[in-house]
Write a protein that holds these residues in place. Structure first.
Motif, PDB file in Angstrom:
ATOM      1  N   PHE A  77       0.865  -1.176   0.000  1.00 51.41           N
ATOM      2  CA  PHE A  77       0.000   0.000   0.000  1.00 51.41           C
ATOM      3  C   PHE A  77       0.899   1.222   0.000  1.00 51.41           C
ATOM      4  CE2 PHE A  77       0.695  -1.034   4.408  1.00 51.41           C
ATOM      5  CZ  PHE A  77       0.772   0.160   5.093  1.00 51.41           C
ATOM      6  N   VAL A  78       0.308   2.376  -0.314  1.00 46.78           N
ATOM      7  CA  VAL A  78       1.061   3.625  -0.389  1.00 46.78           C
ATOM      8  C   VAL A  78       0.521   4.584   0.653  1.00 46.78           C
ATOM      9  CG1 VAL A  78       1.661   5.608  -1.844  1.00 46.78           C
ATOM     10  CG2 VAL A  78       1.554   3.303  -2.839  1.00 46.78           C
ATOM     11  N   THR A  95      -1.812   9.958   5.273  1.00 48.01           N
ATOM     12  CA  THR A  95      -2.962   9.119   4.951  1.00 48.01           C
ATOM     13  C   THR A  95      -2.545   7.956   4.064  1.00 48.01           C
ATOM     14  OG1 THR A  95      -5.241   9.184   4.143  1.00 48.01           O
ATOM     15  CG2 THR A  95      -3.634  10.430   2.889  1.00 48.01           C
ATOM     16  N   VAL A  96      -3.329   6.908   4.110  1.00 48.40           N
ATOM     17  CA  VAL A  96      -3.185   5.814   3.150  1.00 48.40           C
ATOM     18  C   VAL A  96      -3.832   6.298   1.858  1.00 48.40           C
ATOM     19  CG1 VAL A  96      -3.853   3.437   2.591  1.00 48.40           C
ATOM     20  CG2 VAL A  96      -3.244   4.050   4.961  1.00 48.40           C
ATOM     21  N   VAL A  97      -3.125   6.192   0.749  1.00 48.82           N
ATOM     22  CA  VAL A  97      -3.688   6.612  -0.536  1.00 48.82           C
ATOM     23  C   VAL A  97      -4.876   5.701  -0.858  1.00 48.82           C
ATOM     24  CG1 VAL A  97      -3.237   6.812  -3.015  1.00 48.82           C
ATOM     25  CG2 VAL A  97      -1.498   7.554  -1.362  1.00 48.82           C
ATOM     26  N   THR A 106      -5.743  -5.179  -0.086  1.00 48.83           N
ATOM     27  CA  THR A 106      -6.765  -4.498  -0.874  1.00 48.83           C
ATOM     28  C   THR A 106      -7.874  -4.033   0.065  1.00 48.83           C
ATOM     29  OG1 THR A 106      -6.275  -5.835  -2.821  1.00 48.83           O
ATOM     30  CG2 THR A 106      -8.446  -4.800  -2.752  1.00 48.83           C
ATOM     31  N   GLY A 107      -8.328  -2.805  -0.119  1.00 49.80           N
ATOM     32  CA  GLY A 107      -9.390  -2.268   0.716  1.00 49.80           C
ATOM     33  C   GLY A 107      -8.906  -1.564   1.975  1.00 49.80           C
ATOM     34  N   LEU A 108      -7.583  -1.461   2.144  1.00 45.57           N
ATOM     35  CA  LEU A 108      -7.025  -0.765   3.302  1.00 45.57           C
ATOM     36  C   LEU A 108      -7.250   0.735   3.173  1.00 45.57           C
ATOM     37  CD1 LEU A 108      -5.171  -0.955   5.885  1.00 45.57           C
ATOM     38  CD2 LEU A 108      -3.262  -0.502   4.336  1.00 45.57           C
ATOM     39  N   SER A 109      -7.666   1.372   4.270  1.00 44.90           N
ATOM     40  CA  SER A 109      -7.788   2.821   4.308  1.00 44.90           C
ATOM     41  C   SER A 109      -7.352   3.289   5.689  1.00 44.90           C
ATOM     42  CB  SER A 109      -9.236   3.262   4.039  1.00 44.90           C
ATOM     43  OG  SER A 109     -10.094   2.767   5.057  1.00 44.90           O
ATOM     44  N   ALA A 125      -8.552   0.627   8.640  1.00 40.92           N
ATOM     45  CA  ALA A 125      -9.692  -0.274   8.539  1.00 40.92           C
ATOM     46  C   ALA A 125      -9.628  -0.918   7.160  1.00 40.92           C
ATOM     47  CB  ALA A 125     -11.001   0.489   8.703  1.00 40.92           C
ATOM     48  N   PHE A 126     -10.346  -2.016   7.002  1.00 40.76           N
ATOM     49  CA  PHE A 126     -10.491  -2.662   5.699  1.00 40.76           C
ATOM     50  C   PHE A 126     -11.941  -2.523   5.264  1.00 40.76           C
ATOM     51  CE2 PHE A 126      -6.675  -4.838   7.173  1.00 40.76           C
ATOM     52  CZ  PHE A 126      -5.902  -4.794   6.033  1.00 40.76           C
ATOM     53  N   ASP A 127     -12.147  -2.237   3.971  1.00 42.42           N
ATOM     54  CA  ASP A 127     -13.500  -2.212   3.424  1.00 42.42           C
ATOM     55  C   ASP A 127     -14.126  -3.578   3.627  1.00 42.42           C
ATOM     56  OD1 ASP A 127     -12.974   0.367   2.580  1.00 42.42           O
ATOM     57  OD2 ASP A 127     -12.578  -0.220   0.509  1.00 42.42           O
TER      58      ASP A 127
END
Length: 128
Positions: A77-78, A95-97, A106-109, A125-127
């Protein structure tokens, strides 16, 4: 539900190249930093950083790709993060891009800051 973790990191390499050094005003540099993360986040990161380094104030902005395991999930992740210093007054942001997570991430924010030396604080969190 957001989870907060702190991941310690070591800087493996710091390659700094000035691109403007005026007689008056801050020096501007580009830095490539390679890191190893341990703890809640296990893996590596490569950050491309732009800095402004003055005698009384400084700032940086960075884009960093992290290849790691987080919460039992492996991927990349970036994060984009930065900081400002005005004497002893310091602040950071990051922030997480959005949609930058791959494979198991995938879905990380979330938010990512380096408010303490050698520690990344990640609120994520994850979506569903």
């Amino acid at each position: 539900m957001n989870i907060t973790v702190q991941a310690e990191f070591e800087i493996d390499s710091w390659d700094e190249v000035p691109y403007e050094e005026p007689e008056d005003g801050p020096k501007l540099t580009k830095v490539v930093i390679r890191k190893t993360y341990r703890g809640a986040l296990e893996g590596t990161g490569v950050a491309e950083v732009l800095t402004a380094q003055g005698s009384a104030g400084a700032g940086y902005v960075a884009s960093e790709r992290i290849n790691a395991t987080l919460d039992g999930r492996q991927g990349t992740f970036v994060i984009q993060h930065g900081g400002l210093a005005n004497g002893d007054d310091q602040s950071t942001f990051g922030t997480v891009v959005p949609n930058s997570g791959t494979a198991g991430l995938t879905g990380l924010s979330g938010r990512a800051t380096e408010a303490a030396h050698g520690v990344l604080t990640l609120v994520y969190a994850f979506d569903s």
